[in-house]
Structure formats: C-alpha cells, structure tokens
Design a protein around this motif. Structure first.
Motif, short mmCIF file in Angstrom:
data_model
loop_
_atom_site.label_atom_id
_atom_site.label_comp_id
_atom_site.label_asym_id
_atom_site.label_seq_id
_atom_site.Cartn_x
_atom_site.Cartn_y
_atom_site.Cartn_z
N ASN A 118 -21.59 75.79 -34.01
CA ASN A 118 -20.43 75.10 -34.58
C ASN A 118 -19.83 75.84 -35.77
OD1 ASN A 118 -20.12 72.75 -32.86
ND2 ASN A 118 -22.11 72.09 -33.63
N ALA A 119 -20.56 75.99 -36.86
CA ALA A 119 -19.97 76.59 -38.06
C ALA A 119 -19.86 78.11 -37.98
CB ALA A 119 -20.77 76.19 -39.29
N LYS A 120 -20.52 78.71 -37.01
CA LYS A 120 -20.48 80.17 -36.83
C LYS A 120 -20.74 80.91 -38.15
CE LYS A 120 -18.32 80.31 -32.45
NZ LYS A 120 -18.26 78.87 -32.20
N LEU A 121 -21.82 80.53 -38.78
CA LEU A 121 -22.21 81.13 -40.06
C LEU A 121 -22.47 82.63 -39.90
CD1 LEU A 121 -23.04 80.47 -43.05
CD2 LEU A 121 -25.39 80.28 -42.20
N GLN A 122 -21.91 83.41 -40.82
CA GLN A 122 -22.03 84.87 -40.76
C GLN A 122 -22.87 85.39 -41.92
OE1 GLN A 122 -20.57 86.70 -38.23
NE2 GLN A 122 -19.99 84.69 -37.41
N PRO A 123 -23.54 86.54 -41.72
CA PRO A 123 -24.29 87.15 -42.82
C PRO A 123 -23.37 87.37 -44.03
CG PRO A 123 -24.73 88.32 -40.77
CD PRO A 123 -23.63 87.32 -40.48
N GLY A 124 -23.91 87.10 -45.20
CA GLY A 124 -23.14 87.35 -46.43
C GLY A 124 -22.25 86.20 -46.87
N GLN A 138 -6.25 74.21 -44.52
CA GLN A 138 -6.65 74.67 -43.17
C GLN A 138 -8.17 74.61 -42.96
OE1 GLN A 138 -4.31 78.27 -41.97
NE2 GLN A 138 -3.38 77.99 -43.99
N LEU A 139 -8.71 73.43 -43.24
CA LEU A 139 -10.16 73.25 -43.12
C LEU A 139 -10.54 72.94 -41.68
CD1 LEU A 139 -10.74 71.04 -46.31
CD2 LEU A 139 -10.73 73.54 -46.10
N HIS A 140 -11.76 73.31 -41.33
CA HIS A 140 -12.29 73.02 -40.00
C HIS A 140 -13.47 72.06 -40.16
CE1 HIS A 140 -10.21 76.55 -38.16
NE2 HIS A 140 -10.28 76.96 -39.42
N ILE A 141 -13.46 70.98 -39.38
CA ILE A 141 -14.56 70.01 -39.42
C ILE A 141 -15.21 69.94 -38.05
CG2 ILE A 141 -15.17 67.59 -39.80
CD1 ILE A 141 -12.77 67.39 -41.69
N PHE A 142 -16.51 70.16 -38.02
CA PHE A 142 -17.25 70.13 -36.75
C PHE A 142 -18.24 68.97 -36.75
CE2 PHE A 142 -16.13 74.52 -37.57
CZ PHE A 142 -15.61 74.94 -36.36
N GLY A 143 -18.16 68.15 -35.73
CA GLY A 143 -19.18 67.13 -35.51
C GLY A 143 -20.27 67.73 -34.64
N SER A 144 -21.52 67.53 -35.03
CA SER A 144 -22.63 68.16 -34.31
C SER A 144 -23.68 67.11 -34.01
CB SER A 144 -23.21 69.27 -35.20
OG SER A 144 -23.98 70.17 -34.43
N PHE A 145 -24.13 67.05 -32.78
CA PHE A 145 -25.12 66.04 -32.43
C PHE A 145 -26.19 66.68 -31.55
CE2 PHE A 145 -26.78 62.44 -30.00
CZ PHE A 145 -27.08 61.57 -31.03
N GLY A 146 -27.43 66.66 -32.03
CA GLY A 146 -28.51 67.25 -31.25
C GLY A 146 -28.31 68.75 -31.11
N CYS A 147 -28.77 69.28 -30.01
CA CYS A 147 -28.66 70.73 -29.81
C CYS A 147 -28.73 71.04 -28.32
CB CYS A 147 -29.79 71.44 -30.56
SG CYS A 147 -31.45 71.10 -29.91
N ARG A 148 -28.55 72.33 -28.02
CA ARG A 148 -28.71 72.81 -26.64
C ARG A 148 -30.15 73.31 -26.48
NH1 ARG A 148 -26.18 77.33 -25.53
NH2 ARG A 148 -26.24 78.06 -27.68
N ILE A 149 -30.61 73.39 -25.23
CA ILE A 149 -31.98 73.89 -25.01
C ILE A 149 -32.11 75.31 -25.55
CG2 ILE A 149 -33.72 74.44 -23.26
CD1 ILE A 149 -32.65 72.09 -21.61
N GLU A 150 -31.04 76.10 -25.43
CA GLU A 150 -31.06 77.46 -25.96
C GLU A 150 -31.32 77.47 -27.47
OE1 GLU A 150 -31.03 80.04 -24.07
OE2 GLU A 150 -30.95 81.56 -25.65
N ASN A 151 -30.80 76.48 -28.18
CA ASN A 151 -31.05 76.38 -29.63
C ASN A 151 -32.55 76.18 -29.90
OD1 ASN A 151 -28.10 74.41 -29.73
ND2 ASN A 151 -28.25 76.48 -30.54
N VAL A 152 -33.21 75.42 -29.02
CA VAL A 152 -34.66 75.19 -29.18
C VAL A 152 -35.42 76.51 -28.96
CG1 VAL A 152 -36.65 73.85 -28.43
CG2 VAL A 152 -34.38 72.81 -28.39
#
Ligand SMILES: [Zn+2]
Length: 340
Positions: free
Chosen positions: A160-166, A282-296
């Motif tokens: 969701n947030a696509k966090l990047q290094p740095g 220009q903010l982005h808001i992501f709703g996140s619920f649980g995860c995908r099996i790949e995340n596990v």
C-alpha cells in the motif's frame, strides 16, 4: 483436546472439546504450538457489529505449529513440517485469490477466531494451500506473529504505502504488536523512523528498537515534532492504526504528496478530515486490512533473516488469563504469546 473459546464479550474459557476428524482432501492437520493474542480475540474489531458471530467460538487468528497428518491430494507438505496458517478462509478460485490478492477474496468464509473457529486449540485442520512453511531458525513463538502482525505490516508498508529506502516514516503506537514490527522493518530498509508512544518507558523501548525520534504523545504534539525533524517538509509515510485520537494530526504530519496507510481505529472510528488539505496537498490515503499470503512468506523470510517480532510475554495455555490481563493493560509492549 483443549481449546480456548469465547462465550461472550471478554468471556474466554479454556475447555475440553472433541478433536477434529482426520484432515480432508486438500487439508493438513496442525498440532498448534503457539498462538498470538490479538484484540480481535476478545473484542472483535471495535465499532463493528457482532451479528454474524456464532458463539462459543475458538479464538486465535494467528498461530504456528507442526504438521501431524496430511489429507488426500496435498503435495509439498509432510508430517513434521513447521508452518504458520493464513488467518482467513478464502475460496482459492476467484480472480482475487488466483491473482495473489487473497485479502480481497470475493467468497471469503471468514477470519479464523472471529467468524470461524481459530487456532487456540491443540489440533486444527486447515487448507494446505494457505499454509506457509517456517524454517528451523524461526521459533514457534515468533512464527505465531507472522500473519495478523508481521504480514499486516508488510502489506501496509510495501503493497500500500510503497515505502522506499531512505524515506521518513511516522509510526503510531510503538508499543503495539504492529507498531513495534513496523519500526524494525522500516529501520532494516534504511528509513528514518519517528515513533509515538504513550509513556516514557515505552518511548525508551521504541528507541531501543531503533526509532530515530520518539514522541511521548501524552506530552508533545507529534505533528510538530514530525515537521521539525523534516525541516518543515513533513514525513513521506504515516503508519496509522490509532484512529480518531491521532487522525487529524497524522494527516498534518505528511509532506506534499505524502502517503498515510491505516489498518485500525482503536481510539474511535469517526474523525474529522480537512478535505482541502487532502486535495491541495495531494495526500494519498490507503485502507489496509489483513494481508496477502505472499506477505506472510515475506514476513517469515524476514524473521529468518533476523528481523524478529517484539514479544512482551509468553505464557502456557493454562495461564492464558495472565496474558489476557497483560493485553488489556496499557503496559504491554509487543505481542502476548500463548504456547500449547
Ligand atoms: Zn477467493
């Protein structure tokens, strides 16, 4: 066998129940070894109707264990394998499931421990396709945090947030299971972390986890600190799950074009939002619920590489109430684990 069952709000009982039949086609049978306690085990999700819950219900949405029997047609699993089960009963055939977006399953039967019997029992049958292998260097206690805790963080930060290094990230509630993992994961990625916590002891622990800046939110305005730390620019990402109490200030902490990802609302489900701020900045808001099996899978791989979840307390099943009291107290820092 023993099972921890919910009979009503906050009424958890350790009981003897019938063990399950041999695993059916496509299923494996797990001897559960560790269960992590979550707020959904005792309250459900706050603010959510309980209409569809059939009580009593075996709790436990995230767990780990070892395979003791394998059903017909199951490949890739053998007796003795260590595993963690994905916490939702998905269909495995809809477009979302077949494209790896398991938490968007169109025919989901429910979440373990909430809609259907969960894992706080000695033996459980579960679809083999939703199990993830756990390597030998990850303890059962840690592996019991791989879905609702670590998997949720992976899904929030990366899908969701696509966090990047740095980048700079503000992590709310450092003492929570997901907050503490988010700090470690973001630091491992090379981010600057600002963490919030409600007292000095938790602030000190957040610092030990690697947070670069820690704000005691009961004393200081965290959005002011976020602006100061970033030279008035604002943070790239806010990791939000507190809800009403922090929502407005979380949005205020973001830079132009920043991203807020949320998976919870423990302090309340309704909050004021300045809409002008959303579009002008220009903010982005992501709703996140649980995860995908790949995340596990990614979570387990990270644990194996040394990024461990934070455990507050480990108690045997017969002393689950001690764990529960700890969970309900505001002093908890990290996860409460029950071993079986
Ligand atoms: Zn599906």
């Amino acid at each position: 066998m023993r099972a921890l069952r919910l009979h009503g709000d906050r009424d958890l009982r350790l009981e003897e129940v019938e063990p399950p039949p041999p695993p059916g086609p496509g299923e494996v049978q797990l001897r559960v070894r560790a269960v992590s306690l979550n707020h959904i085990d005792v309250w459900g999700w706050r603010g959510m109707a309980f209409a569809q819950r059939q009580l009593p219900l075996t709790v436990g949405a995230e767990a780990s264990g070892e395979v003791v029997a394998v059903g017909e047609g199951v490949t890739g699993w053998a007796v003795g394998d260590r595993a963690t089960p994905y916490g939702a009963r998905t269909c495995g055939t809809c477009h979302a499931c077949t494209s790896g977006r398991d938490n968007l399953c169109e025919n989901v039967q429910g979440v373990a421990g909430f809609h259907v019997d969960g894992f706080a029992r000695e033996v459980a049958n579960w679809p083999a396709r939703t199990l993830v292998k756990v390597p030998g260097n990850v303890t059962f206690e840690d592996a019991a945090c791989s879905t609702v805790t670590f998997g949720t963080v992976e899904h929030m930060l990366f899908d969701n947030a696509k966090l990047q290094p740095g980048e700079t990230i503000l992590v709310q509630a450092a003492g929570s299971g997901i907050g503490s993992v988010a700090i470690r994961v973001a630091k491992a990625l090379g981010c600057t972390v600002i963490a919030t916590a409600g007292d000095e002891e938790k602030c000190a622990k957040a610092k030990e986890l690697g947070a670069d800046h820690v704000v005691n939110y009961s004393e200081k305005n965290f959005s002011t600190v976020a602006r100061r730390v970033t030279d008035k620019r604002g943070v790239d990402v806010v990791f939000e799950h507190v809800g009403a109490a922090t929502w407005s200030a979380s949005l205020l902490s973001l830079r132009m074009g920043g991203r807020l990802v949320t998976c919870g609302s423990t302090s309340g489900v309704s909050a004021d939002t300045n809409l002008m701020m959303i579009f002008q900045r220009q903010l982005h808001i992501f709703g996140s619920f649980g995860c995908r099996i790949e995340n596990v899978r990614n979570a387990v791989a990270k644990m194996s590489a040394g990024i461990r979840p934070v455990l507050d307390t480990v108690v045997p099943l017969e002393r689950f109430s001690e764990g529960l009291e700890r969970l309900e107290s505001r002093r908890v820092f990290g996860k409460i684990i029950v071993t079986l």
